[in-house]
Design a protein around this motif. Sequence first.
Motif, PDB file in Angstrom:
ATOM      1  N   GLU A 140      -1.002   4.071 -10.122  1.00  0.00           N
ATOM      2  CA  GLU A 140      -1.951   3.365 -10.994  1.00  0.00           C
ATOM      3  C   GLU A 140      -1.240   2.680 -12.151  1.00  0.00           C
ATOM      4  O   GLU A 140      -1.549   1.531 -12.483  1.00  0.00           O
ATOM      5  CB  GLU A 140      -3.017   4.335 -11.499  1.00  0.00           C
ATOM      6  CG  GLU A 140      -3.987   4.745 -10.400  1.00  0.00           C
ATOM      7  CD  GLU A 140      -4.949   5.841 -10.807  1.00  0.00           C
ATOM      8  OE1 GLU A 140      -4.868   6.347 -11.961  1.00  0.00           O
ATOM      9  OE2 GLU A 140      -5.797   6.204  -9.964  1.00  0.00           O
ATOM     10  N   TYR A 148      -3.606   3.613  -1.907  1.00  0.00           N
ATOM     11  CA  TYR A 148      -3.498   2.822  -3.135  1.00  0.00           C
ATOM     12  C   TYR A 148      -2.882   1.482  -2.771  1.00  0.00           C
ATOM     13  O   TYR A 148      -1.886   1.438  -2.039  1.00  0.00           O
ATOM     14  CB  TYR A 148      -2.637   3.550  -4.170  1.00  0.00           C
ATOM     15  CG  TYR A 148      -3.396   4.643  -4.879  1.00  0.00           C
ATOM     16  CD1 TYR A 148      -3.920   4.427  -6.151  1.00  0.00           C
ATOM     17  CD2 TYR A 148      -3.623   5.857  -4.262  1.00  0.00           C
ATOM     18  CE1 TYR A 148      -4.644   5.409  -6.793  1.00  0.00           C
ATOM     19  CE2 TYR A 148      -4.343   6.853  -4.892  1.00  0.00           C
ATOM     20  CZ  TYR A 148      -4.859   6.625  -6.155  1.00  0.00           C
ATOM     21  OH  TYR A 148      -5.579   7.598  -6.783  1.00  0.00           O
ATOM     22  N   MET A 170      -0.273   9.678  -7.879  1.00  0.00           N
ATOM     23  CA  MET A 170      -1.409   8.767  -8.091  1.00  0.00           C
ATOM     24  C   MET A 170      -1.299   8.097  -9.460  1.00  0.00           C
ATOM     25  O   MET A 170      -1.555   6.894  -9.594  1.00  0.00           O
ATOM     26  CB  MET A 170      -2.731   9.512  -7.950  1.00  0.00           C
ATOM     27  CG  MET A 170      -3.056   9.870  -6.517  1.00  0.00           C
ATOM     28  SD  MET A 170      -4.681  10.628  -6.349  1.00  0.00           S
ATOM     29  CE  MET A 170      -4.225  12.357  -6.339  1.00  0.00           C
ATOM     30  N   GLU A 175       0.829  -1.198   0.000  1.00  0.00           N
ATOM     31  CA  GLU A 175       0.000   0.000   0.000  1.00  0.00           C
ATOM     32  C   GLU A 175       0.867   1.253   0.000  1.00  0.00           C
ATOM     33  O   GLU A 175       1.992   1.245   0.497  1.00  0.00           O
ATOM     34  CB  GLU A 175      -0.983   0.020   1.171  1.00  0.00           C
ATOM     35  CG  GLU A 175      -0.365   0.255   2.518  1.00  0.00           C
ATOM     36  CD  GLU A 175      -1.385   0.216   3.666  1.00  0.00           C
ATOM     37  OE1 GLU A 175      -2.567  -0.087   3.439  1.00  0.00           O
ATOM     38  OE2 GLU A 175      -0.962   0.484   4.801  1.00  0.00           O
ATOM     39  N   SER A 203      -4.352   0.392  -7.181  1.00  0.00           N
ATOM     40  CA  SER A 203      -5.644   1.044  -7.350  1.00  0.00           C
ATOM     41  C   SER A 203      -6.086   1.605  -6.008  1.00  0.00           C
ATOM     42  O   SER A 203      -5.700   1.104  -4.946  1.00  0.00           O
ATOM     43  CB  SER A 203      -6.682   0.073  -7.910  1.00  0.00           C
ATOM     44  OG  SER A 203      -6.817  -1.048  -7.077  1.00  0.00           O
ATOM     45  N   ARG A 204      -6.907   2.627  -6.078  1.00  0.00           N
ATOM     46  CA  ARG A 204      -7.362   3.274  -4.850  1.00  0.00           C
ATOM     47  C   ARG A 204      -8.248   2.322  -4.071  1.00  0.00           C
ATOM     48  O   ARG A 204      -9.133   1.676  -4.623  1.00  0.00           O
ATOM     49  CB  ARG A 204      -8.112   4.568  -5.173  1.00  0.00           C
ATOM     50  CG  ARG A 204      -8.454   5.341  -3.915  1.00  0.00           C
ATOM     51  CD  ARG A 204      -8.903   6.735  -4.174  1.00  0.00           C
ATOM     52  NE  ARG A 204      -9.386   7.327  -2.938  1.00  0.00           N
ATOM     53  CZ  ARG A 204     -10.228   8.315  -2.873  1.00  0.00           C
ATOM     54  NH1 ARG A 204     -10.694   8.859  -3.988  1.00  0.00           N
ATOM     55  NH2 ARG A 204     -10.623   8.791  -1.711  1.00  0.00           N
TER      56      ARG A 204
END
Length: 174
Positions: free
Chosen positions: A148, A169, A144, A133, A153-154
């Motif tokens: 990604e 994330y 961000m 994370e 991913s969020r």
Amino acid sequence: MANYSINQYLKLKKIDLSDEKDLDLVRSLTDDPLVSGNGEISGYLWDLEKDVSSLCHLKHDRLVDSSFSIYHGDKPIGFLEISDVFKDCIESHVDLVYALVKEARGYGYMHKTLNVISNRLLNDDCYDIDYCECFIDSNNQASMAVAEKSGFSRDQSLEFGFCSNLFCYTKRRR
């Protein structure tokens, strides 16, 4: 000192504050307003020079629980910190924190590093990690995008109300 190869140009090297290159890198990132702020604005991370002054990362050769300089060739261009493994009764994970010097941003170096290292952590049975994370400031669009692009991913279920400006994330083992 442990080194981890990312590709033929990029590698991670454990931070060594007796190494002038590493010390210059940490100072450069600490002085960067986007990384640690400048008193008027808050940065995305903290004062790295104070944080990495602990020598715990020198006591072992593990990938986890370590602070690294990211090198492009023989030049340090960034920072990656990998937490120790956090375990609860269901899952285990590590936190990743990263930054690049201004001149190295936009070339894909962090994407490549984050992708390779997170895959290595998730696929290594020795660590038995379920997910990696990253907590990213909600204003840091570039970070961000890097996360990604690197397969993260969020995950709003891991975001906490006390820090509404941080997005979580995650990248999970497949």
